[in-house]
Every structure is written in C-alpha cells, then in structure tokens.
Design a protein around this motif. Structure first.
Motif, PDB file in Angstrom:
ATOM      1  N   ALA A  14      -4.863  10.654 -14.347  1.00 25.67           N
ATOM      2  CA  ALA A  14      -3.454  10.585 -14.765  1.00 25.67           C
ATOM      3  C   ALA A  14      -2.702  11.832 -14.310  1.00 25.67           C
ATOM      4  O   ALA A  14      -1.554  11.742 -13.839  1.00 25.67           O
ATOM      5  CB  ALA A  14      -3.349  10.409 -16.273  1.00 25.67           C
ATOM      6  N   ILE A  15      -3.339  12.973 -14.426  1.00 25.16           N
ATOM      7  CA  ILE A  15      -2.719  14.229 -13.997  1.00 25.16           C
ATOM      8  C   ILE A  15      -2.596  14.255 -12.482  1.00 25.16           C
ATOM      9  O   ILE A  15      -1.542  14.592 -11.930  1.00 25.16           O
ATOM     10  CB  ILE A  15      -3.531  15.439 -14.507  1.00 25.16           C
ATOM     11  N   ASP A  16      -3.659  13.883 -11.799  1.00 27.18           N
ATOM     12  CA  ASP A  16      -3.648  13.894 -10.342  1.00 27.18           C
ATOM     13  C   ASP A  16      -2.568  12.966  -9.796  1.00 27.18           C
ATOM     14  O   ASP A  16      -1.792  13.349  -8.915  1.00 27.18           O
ATOM     15  CB  ASP A  16      -5.022  13.503  -9.803  1.00 27.18           C
ATOM     16  N   GLU A  17      -2.475  11.759 -10.324  1.00 33.36           N
ATOM     17  CA  GLU A  17      -1.469  10.797  -9.851  1.00 33.36           C
ATOM     18  C   GLU A  17      -0.054  11.305 -10.130  1.00 33.36           C
ATOM     19  O   GLU A  17       0.830  11.200  -9.288  1.00 33.36           O
ATOM     20  CB  GLU A  17      -1.680   9.432 -10.495  1.00 33.36           C
ATOM     21  N   ALA A  18       0.169  11.870 -11.310  1.00 37.21           N
ATOM     22  CA  ALA A  18       1.496  12.406 -11.638  1.00 37.21           C
ATOM     23  C   ALA A  18       1.870  13.547 -10.692  1.00 37.21           C
ATOM     24  O   ALA A  18       3.012  13.633 -10.223  1.00 37.21           O
ATOM     25  CB  ALA A  18       1.541  12.870 -13.090  1.00 37.21           C
ATOM     26  N   ALA A  19       0.912  14.420 -10.386  1.00 38.89           N
ATOM     27  CA  ALA A  19       1.178  15.533  -9.474  1.00 38.89           C
ATOM     28  C   ALA A  19       1.437  15.038  -8.061  1.00 38.89           C
ATOM     29  O   ALA A  19       2.345  15.534  -7.376  1.00 38.89           O
ATOM     30  CB  ALA A  19       0.008  16.514  -9.487  1.00 38.89           C
ATOM     31  N   LEU A  20       0.685  14.043  -7.620  1.00 39.97           N
ATOM     32  CA  LEU A  20       0.881  13.500  -6.273  1.00 39.97           C
ATOM     33  C   LEU A  20       2.222  12.778  -6.146  1.00 39.97           C
ATOM     34  O   LEU A  20       2.899  12.878  -5.109  1.00 39.97           O
ATOM     35  CB  LEU A  20      -0.269  12.569  -5.910  1.00 39.97           C
ATOM     36  N   THR A  21       2.620  12.074  -7.196  1.00 42.17           N
ATOM     37  CA  THR A  21       3.921  11.404  -7.186  1.00 42.17           C
ATOM     38  C   THR A  21       5.047  12.434  -7.128  1.00 42.17           C
ATOM     39  O   THR A  21       6.001  12.282  -6.357  1.00 42.17           O
ATOM     40  CB  THR A  21       4.065  10.504  -8.428  1.00 42.17           C
ATOM     41  N   ALA A  22       4.941  13.490  -7.920  1.00 41.15           N
ATOM     42  CA  ALA A  22       5.950  14.559  -7.883  1.00 41.15           C
ATOM     43  C   ALA A  22       5.962  15.235  -6.511  1.00 41.15           C
ATOM     44  O   ALA A  22       7.040  15.596  -6.010  1.00 41.15           O
ATOM     45  CB  ALA A  22       5.678  15.576  -8.989  1.00 41.15           C
ATOM     46  N   ALA A  23       4.812  15.378  -5.876  1.00 39.20           N
ATOM     47  CA  ALA A  23       4.745  15.980  -4.539  1.00 39.20           C
ATOM     48  C   ALA A  23       5.485  15.115  -3.518  1.00 39.20           C
ATOM     49  O   ALA A  23       6.205  15.648  -2.662  1.00 39.20           O
ATOM     50  CB  ALA A  23       3.291  16.167  -4.116  1.00 39.20           C
ATOM     51  N   ARG A  24       5.332  13.796  -3.614  1.00 40.89           N
ATOM     52  CA  ARG A  24       6.062  12.907  -2.699  1.00 40.89           C
ATOM     53  C   ARG A  24       7.570  13.037  -2.913  1.00 40.89           C
ATOM     54  O   ARG A  24       8.345  13.053  -1.946  1.00 40.89           O
ATOM     55  CB  ARG A  24       5.595  11.466  -2.877  1.00 40.89           C
ATOM     56  N   ASP A  25       7.980  13.142  -4.168  1.00 42.52           N
ATOM     57  CA  ASP A  25       9.401  13.358  -4.462  1.00 42.52           C
ATOM     58  C   ASP A  25       9.877  14.691  -3.883  1.00 42.52           C
ATOM     59  O   ASP A  25      10.981  14.784  -3.334  1.00 42.52           O
ATOM     60  CB  ASP A  25       9.656  13.360  -5.969  1.00 42.52           C
ATOM     61  N   ALA A  26       9.069  15.726  -4.035  1.00 37.72           N
ATOM     62  CA  ALA A  26       9.430  17.051  -3.525  1.00 37.72           C
ATOM     63  C   ALA A  26       9.559  17.022  -2.001  1.00 37.72           C
ATOM     64  O   ALA A  26      10.443  17.686  -1.442  1.00 37.72           O
ATOM     65  CB  ALA A  26       8.405  18.086  -3.969  1.00 37.72           C
ATOM     66  N   ASP A  27       8.693  16.261  -1.331  1.00 44.32           N
ATOM     67  CA  ASP A  27       8.815  16.101   0.124  1.00 44.32           C
ATOM     68  C   ASP A  27      10.185  15.533   0.492  1.00 44.32           C
ATOM     69  O   ASP A  27      10.839  16.014   1.425  1.00 44.32           O
ATOM     70  CB  ASP A  27       7.737  15.152   0.660  1.00 44.32           C
ATOM     71  N   LYS A  28      10.609  14.508  -0.225  1.00 44.68           N
ATOM     72  CA  LYS A  28      11.907  13.875   0.044  1.00 44.68           C
ATOM     73  C   LYS A  28      13.059  14.838  -0.223  1.00 44.68           C
ATOM     74  O   LYS A  28      14.026  14.899   0.544  1.00 44.68           O
ATOM     75  CB  LYS A  28      12.072  12.620  -0.803  1.00 44.68           C
ATOM     76  N   LEU A  29      12.970  15.589  -1.315  1.00 50.92           N
ATOM     77  CA  LEU A  29      14.011  16.568  -1.626  1.00 50.92           C
ATOM     78  C   LEU A  29      14.075  17.653  -0.562  1.00 50.92           C
ATOM     79  O   LEU A  29      15.170  18.059  -0.147  1.00 50.92           O
ATOM     80  CB  LEU A  29      13.754  17.196  -2.995  1.00 50.92           C
ATOM     81  N   LEU A  30      12.933  18.133  -0.130  1.00 56.26           N
ATOM     82  CA  LEU A  30      12.884  19.178   0.893  1.00 56.26           C
ATOM     83  C   LEU A  30      13.515  18.677   2.192  1.00 56.26           C
ATOM     84  O   LEU A  30      14.324  19.378   2.811  1.00 56.26           O
ATOM     85  CB  LEU A  30      11.440  19.621   1.122  1.00 56.26           C
ATOM     86  N   GLU A  31      13.171  17.483   2.587  1.00 61.76           N
ATOM     87  CA  GLU A  31      13.758  16.903   3.794  1.00 61.76           C
ATOM     88  C   GLU A  31      15.276  16.786   3.661  1.00 61.76           C
ATOM     89  O   GLU A  31      16.023  17.147   4.575  1.00 61.76           O
ATOM     90  CB  GLU A  31      13.151  15.523   4.058  1.00 61.76           C
ATOM     91  N   SER A  32      15.741  16.328   2.518  1.00 58.50           N
ATOM     92  CA  SER A  32      17.177  16.188   2.282  1.00 58.50           C
ATOM     93  C   SER A  32      17.867  17.547   2.296  1.00 58.50           C
ATOM     94  O   SER A  32      18.951  17.695   2.870  1.00 58.50           O
ATOM     95  CB  SER A  32      17.428  15.473   0.951  1.00 58.50           C
ATOM     96  N   ALA A  33      17.258  18.537   1.672  1.00 60.90           N
ATOM     97  CA  ALA A  33      17.844  19.881   1.646  1.00 60.90           C
ATOM     98  C   ALA A  33      17.983  20.430   3.060  1.00 60.90           C
ATOM     99  O   ALA A  33      19.018  21.018   3.411  1.00 60.90           O
ATOM    100  CB  ALA A  33      17.001  20.810   0.783  1.00 60.90           C
ATOM    101  N   ARG A  34      16.966  20.228   3.870  1.00 62.18           N
ATOM    102  CA  ARG A  34      17.032  20.703   5.259  1.00 62.18           C
ATOM    103  C   ARG A  34      18.108  19.963   6.043  1.00 62.18           C
ATOM    104  O   ARG A  34      18.858  20.583   6.798  1.00 62.18           O
ATOM    105  CB  ARG A  34      15.667  20.540   5.918  1.00 62.18           C
TER     106      ARG A  34
END
Length: 107
Positions: A14-34
C-alpha cells in the motif's frame, strides 16, 4: 552494503503503490513546470519523482511532507501549474501519508 532499517518497500504494497502513484504525478508536474518556464517549481520538483520511487520507507514521510509544502497559503504550486496536475498530486501525497501513518500504528 548494509540493508536499511525497517521493512523493504515491497513488503508494504500500500505504501509502495501510493509512493509510486505520487511519483508519476510529480513527473507530470515537473514536465509541466519546465514547459511553462516555472523554473522555481521545476527546481523544487526536480528530485521528487526519483525520491518517491526509490526512497526507503523510513524516508518517505519526510519526502511527502516536503512535497506537500508546495501547497502553501501565501505561495502555492497551484498558482503556477494546472489544477488537473496539482490536485491529484496533493491527493496522492495525502494517501501516502495516511498509508505511512496506518503502518506506523501497526508497529
């Protein structure tokens, strides 16, 4: 190489999946910020996806709390990036923090 204290991430799915999902979101945010030239937010987000993907459980709370600090009252990532990216990230960070808290209660 010594093993980190505490359980491995795969032992807490549950922790691993939540962290991986947040990481995918962070990837999208980083791309958008750039793409938008939001250099400050790009710098803030730069290491978050990898840290959320790879950090041991013992470090995830600190990482998630730091990421959540982007949603400040006076200065917020919401002002620079689209809600369709910022809101899922916030929800998934909260999900991760809840999973960590629940796991901590189990002892």
């Amino acid at each position: 190489m010594p093993r980190e204290a505490g359980p491995a991430r795969h032992e807490r799915p549950a922790i691993d999946e939540a962290a991986l999902t947040a990481a995918r979101d962070a990837d999208k945010l980083l791309e958008s910020a750039r793409e938008r030239g939001a250099d400050r937010w790009a710098a803030f987000l730069a290491d978050l996806p990898d840290r959320l993907r790879d950090a041991p459980i013992a470090d995830l709370r600190r990482i998630a709390v730091r990421a959540r600090s982007a949603y400040g009252l006076k200065d917020s990532i919401r002002e620079a990036l689209p809600a369709e990216l910022t809101e899922p990230f916030l929800a998934h960070l909260d999900r991760l923090l809840r999973a960590l808290a629940k796991d901590a209660l189990k002892g």
